[in-house]
Enzyme design. Structure first.
Site, PDB file in Angstrom:
ATOM      1  N   CYS A 111       0.843  -1.182   0.000  1.00 30.76           N
ATOM      2  CA  CYS A 111       0.000   0.000   0.000  1.00 30.76           C
ATOM      3  C   CYS A 111       0.883   1.239   0.000  1.00 30.76           C
ATOM      4  CB  CYS A 111      -0.866   0.058   1.248  1.00 30.76           C
ATOM      5  SG  CYS A 111      -1.991  -1.343   1.407  1.00 30.76           S
ATOM      6  N   GLY A 144      -0.852   1.170  -5.057  1.00 36.40           N
ATOM      7  CA  GLY A 144      -2.158   0.568  -4.811  1.00 36.40           C
ATOM      8  C   GLY A 144      -3.241   1.215  -5.632  1.00 36.40           C
ATOM      9  N   ASN A 159       0.721   0.162   5.818  1.00 35.82           N
ATOM     10  CA  ASN A 159       1.419  -0.487   4.705  1.00 35.82           C
ATOM     11  C   ASN A 159       2.288  -1.593   5.286  1.00 35.82           C
ATOM     12  OD1 ASN A 159       4.249   0.470   2.607  1.00 35.82           O
ATOM     13  ND2 ASN A 159       2.827  -1.199   2.366  1.00 35.82           N
ATOM     14  N   GLY A 160       2.084  -2.806   4.815  1.00 34.94           N
ATOM     15  CA  GLY A 160       2.893  -3.921   5.300  1.00 34.94           C
ATOM     16  C   GLY A 160       2.021  -5.108   5.615  1.00 34.94           C
ATOM     17  N   CYS A 197      13.121  -4.139   2.463  1.00 34.17           N
ATOM     18  CA  CYS A 197      12.630  -4.996   1.372  1.00 34.17           C
ATOM     19  C   CYS A 197      13.327  -4.606   0.070  1.00 34.17           C
ATOM     20  CB  CYS A 197      11.124  -4.815   1.210  1.00 34.17           C
ATOM     21  SG  CYS A 197      10.489  -5.560  -0.299  1.00 34.17           S
ATOM     22  N   TYR A 235      11.276  -3.653  -8.062  1.00 35.47           N
ATOM     23  CA  TYR A 235      10.023  -3.457  -8.794  1.00 35.47           C
ATOM     24  C   TYR A 235       9.083  -2.405  -8.227  1.00 35.47           C
ATOM     25  CZ  TYR A 235       5.211  -4.225 -10.216  1.00 35.47           C
ATOM     26  OH  TYR A 235       3.926  -4.023 -10.647  1.00 35.47           O
ATOM     27  N   CYS A 282       6.340 -14.078   0.151  1.00 40.34           N
ATOM     28  CA  CYS A 282       6.622 -12.900   0.985  1.00 40.34           C
ATOM     29  C   CYS A 282       5.561 -12.814   2.086  1.00 40.34           C
ATOM     30  CB  CYS A 282       6.586 -11.618   0.152  1.00 40.34           C
ATOM     31  SG  CYS A 282       6.818 -10.157   1.183  1.00 40.34           S
ATOM     32  N   CYS A 300      15.982  -7.464   3.607  1.00 43.42           N
ATOM     33  CA  CYS A 300      15.228  -8.710   3.605  1.00 43.42           C
ATOM     34  C   CYS A 300      15.351  -9.272   2.195  1.00 43.42           C
ATOM     35  CB  CYS A 300      13.757  -8.469   3.940  1.00 43.42           C
ATOM     36  SG  CYS A 300      12.786  -9.987   3.762  1.00 43.42           S
ATOM     37  N   CYS A 337      12.554 -13.498  -0.323  1.00 46.22           N
ATOM     38  CA  CYS A 337      11.916 -14.036  -1.533  1.00 46.22           C
ATOM     39  C   CYS A 337      12.940 -14.740  -2.426  1.00 46.22           C
ATOM     40  CB  CYS A 337      11.142 -12.959  -2.301  1.00 46.22           C
ATOM     41  SG  CYS A 337      12.070 -11.475  -2.700  1.00 46.22           S
TER      42      CYS A 337
HETATM   43  P1  5GP Z   1       4.604 -12.611 -14.017  1.00 46.02           P
HETATM   44  O1  5GP Z   1       3.942 -12.146 -15.260  1.00 46.02           O
HETATM   45  O2  5GP Z   1       5.849 -13.417 -14.238  1.00 46.02           O
HETATM   46  O3  5GP Z   1       3.650 -13.316 -13.092  1.00 46.02           O
HETATM   47  O4  5GP Z   1       5.059 -11.318 -13.208  1.00 46.02           O
HETATM   48  C1  5GP Z   1       6.144 -10.569 -13.659  1.00 46.02           C
HETATM   49  C2  5GP Z   1       5.726  -9.211 -14.098  1.00 46.02           C
HETATM   50  O5  5GP Z   1       4.940  -8.578 -13.089  1.00 46.02           O
HETATM   51  C3  5GP Z   1       6.928  -8.336 -14.319  1.00 46.02           C
HETATM   52  O6  5GP Z   1       6.726  -7.592 -15.510  1.00 46.02           O
HETATM   53  C4  5GP Z   1       6.975  -7.430 -13.110  1.00 46.02           C
HETATM   54  O7  5GP Z   1       7.313  -6.105 -13.497  1.00 46.02           O
HETATM   55  C5  5GP Z   1       5.599  -7.471 -12.543  1.00 46.02           C
HETATM   56  N1  5GP Z   1       5.596  -7.672 -11.083  1.00 46.02           N
HETATM   57  C6  5GP Z   1       6.548  -8.156 -10.280  1.00 46.02           C
HETATM   58  N2  5GP Z   1       6.147  -8.163  -8.990  1.00 46.02           N
HETATM   59  C7  5GP Z   1       4.909  -7.666  -8.980  1.00 46.02           C
HETATM   60  C8  5GP Z   1       3.978  -7.383  -7.941  1.00 46.02           C
HETATM   61  O8  5GP Z   1       4.197  -7.613  -6.762  1.00 46.02           O
HETATM   62  N3  5GP Z   1       2.801  -6.826  -8.358  1.00 46.02           N
HETATM   63  C9  5GP Z   1       2.542  -6.544  -9.660  1.00 46.02           C
HETATM   64  N4  5GP Z   1       1.398  -5.977  -9.980  1.00 46.02           N
HETATM   65  N5  5GP Z   1       3.397  -6.797 -10.631  1.00 46.02           N
HETATM   66  C10 5GP Z   1       4.562  -7.357 -10.312  1.00 46.02           C
HETATM   67 MG    MG Z   2       6.781  -5.473 -15.488  1.00 48.18          MG
END
Ligand code: 5GP
Ligand code: MG
Length: 473
Positions: free
Chosen positions: A14, A40, A114-115, A250, A256, A396, A447, A450
């Site tokens: 969040c 979010g 958040n968390g 994290c 990402y 996670c 951390c 993952c």
């Molecule tokens: P996949 O399609 O392999 O399931 O997820 C990878 C894609 O989702 C990557 O393009 C990455 O940027 C994005 N991604 C990685 N972690 C997360 C997350 O926690 N939430 C969302 N919405 N996207 C994620």
């Molecule tokens: Mg992506």
């Protein structure tokens, strides 16, 4: 899994933002949330305090859809805080929107969190056995139940210290009464939280510095791991009520989650992602006509890779910006569809070319499998993929939306198996050492669970009722 566990299963990332000491506190928080929208997209809410009660407005959807001039003007006060929520399957319901507000013995309070607390099931059960009535599946509601029990015999700082000494896991959190804003960060500091100041001396607390930039607040510092910062008319009061713990930032915020224009944990996300790409160039040697990201999240590592390797950068996939982040969709079939909507290849560019894709992470493999196929259909001769973090093999428990391990493709496949599943000519992940080197902080401060399965705070089943004695009584 029991009903309660099922209900509590969803984890959520969040964004939070609070302002104290400004006549336009609500509007400033609104813009702060706008900047944090990437954290979010499911719901948004703002609570405002005017020294007495707390007014609240929240709704499902994006920040500009939830608020308008009329709703914002009803939230008056010199103190406001807000929340954008991002959750996984099952919890996509209005009842879980935040901030969460209660009134108890004449005192109004609200929380935005958040968390993810790792002992929420035990706490929830314990409190219910004592007669507490819960309205939501949110960690925030547990916080308030514990807090009101402590407030009966303590002042606010002591009650906060006691409340959070019962809570395990990740929390970067804002709490408000009618006249105080309180920022709390767990002793490990899993999730980010920073402090800034507006020109008139008003204080701002936000998940990321991009929120400070938007409202022209000056960055002062991080809220420290294990710090409780109380902001009211007397100024700032900083407390460190718990024994210090090993920092466990994290690292996935840098891979990402956070925005590249933010400084998170004290260093810039854009620069760290570019270094991840440069280190991928150092760790691999692939011949190709060009390198391309899966935009937007892969852009920065792809740029770093191109600059370090000398292989030209092209934008071989175009991102449709009118779709949310892929995981927001509640079912797998919707997820597949939104990947196609989101990323489409530039066919002309790809015909007969050897390409390297740079991707920030592979979670389920949905994006990779679907989009590699589309690159082949567009005529690419070779498709290689570089990932700017190691294989994500472990769940996670601290707030990142990773599915259970049975859905994490790297938990059940070798790298060779993933390469085959995604239909690639080759696949390389950045080493864990490379990832940590890209950040500039020592590995011990992160951390990395993952990737390596080492959980800084045990994901709980051992937490018993006995450990709660003195909490919430
Ligand atoms: P996949 O399609 O392999 O399931 O997820 C990878 C894609 O989702 C990557 O393009 C990455 O940027 C994005 N991604 C990685 N972690 C997360 C997350 O926690 N939430 C969302 N919405 N996207 C994620
Ligand atoms: Mg992506």
């Amino acid at each position: 899994m029991s009903d309660i566990e099922q209900q509590w299963k969803p984890r959520h990332e969040c964004g939070i933002c609070g302002v104290f000491g400004h006549e336009d506190a609500t509007k400033l928080v609104y813009f702060g949330l706008y900047a944090l929208q990437h954290r979010g997209q499911e719901s948004a809410g703002i609570a405002a305090g005017n020294g007495e009660g707390i007014s609240l407005h929240k709704g499902m959807g994006l920040v500009p859809d939830v608020f308008n001039e009329a709703t914002l003007s009803r939230l008056n006060g010199h103190l406001a805080m807000g929340h954008v929520r991002y959750s996984t399957t099952g919890s996509s319901t209005p009842v879980n929107m935040q901030p969460f507000r209660v009134r108890h013995r004449g005192l109004s309070m609200a929380v935005a969190h958040n968390g993810n607390m790792v002992n929420s099931i035990a706490l929830h059960q314990h409190l219910e056995e004592e007669g507490a009535i819960f309205q939501t599946a949110m960690d925030s509601e547990i916080v308030l139940h514990l807090l009101v029990r402590q407030l009966a015999c303590n002042d606010l700082p002591a009650a906060i210290a006691k409340t959070f000494s019962c809570i395990r896991g990740a929390y970067s959190l804002l709490l408000m009464t009618g006249d105080s804003l309180v920022a709390v960060r767990d002793p490990n500091g899993f999730r980010p939280l920073c402090l800034g100041m507006l020109e008139n001396g008003a204080y701002v607390v936000a998940s990321e510095t991009c929120a400070l930039d938007l409202i022209e607040a000056q960055y002062l510092r991080e809220i420290e791991p294990g710090e409780v910062l109380i902001i009211n008319k007397d100024g700032l009061q900083s407390l460190h009520p718990w024994p210090p713990a090993q920092k466990s930032f994290c690292i996935f915020e840098h891979v990402y989650f956070a925005r590249p224009d933010s400084d998170v944990f004290g260093f810039n996300v854009y620069a760290a992602r570019k270094r991840m790409g440069a280190l991928l160039a150092k760790e691999t040697n692939i011949q190709a006509d060009f390198v391309m990201p899966f935009p937007d999240s892969g852009n920065y590592a792809a740029l770093g890779y191109a600059q370090a390797s000398g292989i030209p950068l092209e934008i071989g996939m175009i991102r449709n910006h009118y779709v949310g982040r892929t995981f927001i969709q509640p079912t797998q079939s919707m997820r597949d569809f939104s990947v196609r909507v989101k990323l489409n290849p530039v066919r002309d560019l790809l015909k007969g070319k050897r390409v390297i894709i740079v991707e920030d992470s592979i979670v389920r493999g949905t994006t990779g499998r679907s989009r590699v196929k589309s690159l082949r259909q567009a005529g690419a001769a070779e498709v290689h993929m570089l990932v700017s973090c190691p294989p994500t093999r472990h769940a996670c428990y601290y707030g990142i939306d990773f599915p259970s391990t049975d859905q994490l493709v790297a938990a059940n496949h070798t790298v060779e198996g993933i390469r085959e599943y995604l239909g690639l000519d080759s696949l390389h992940y950045l080493s864990l050492e490379g990832l940590v080197e890209a950040t500039g902080l020592p590995a011990e401060q992160f951390c990395l669970a993952c990737f390596n399965g080492k959980y800084p705070v045990p994901p709980d089943p051992s937490f018993t009722k006995d450990s709660l004695s003195g909490c919430g009584n």
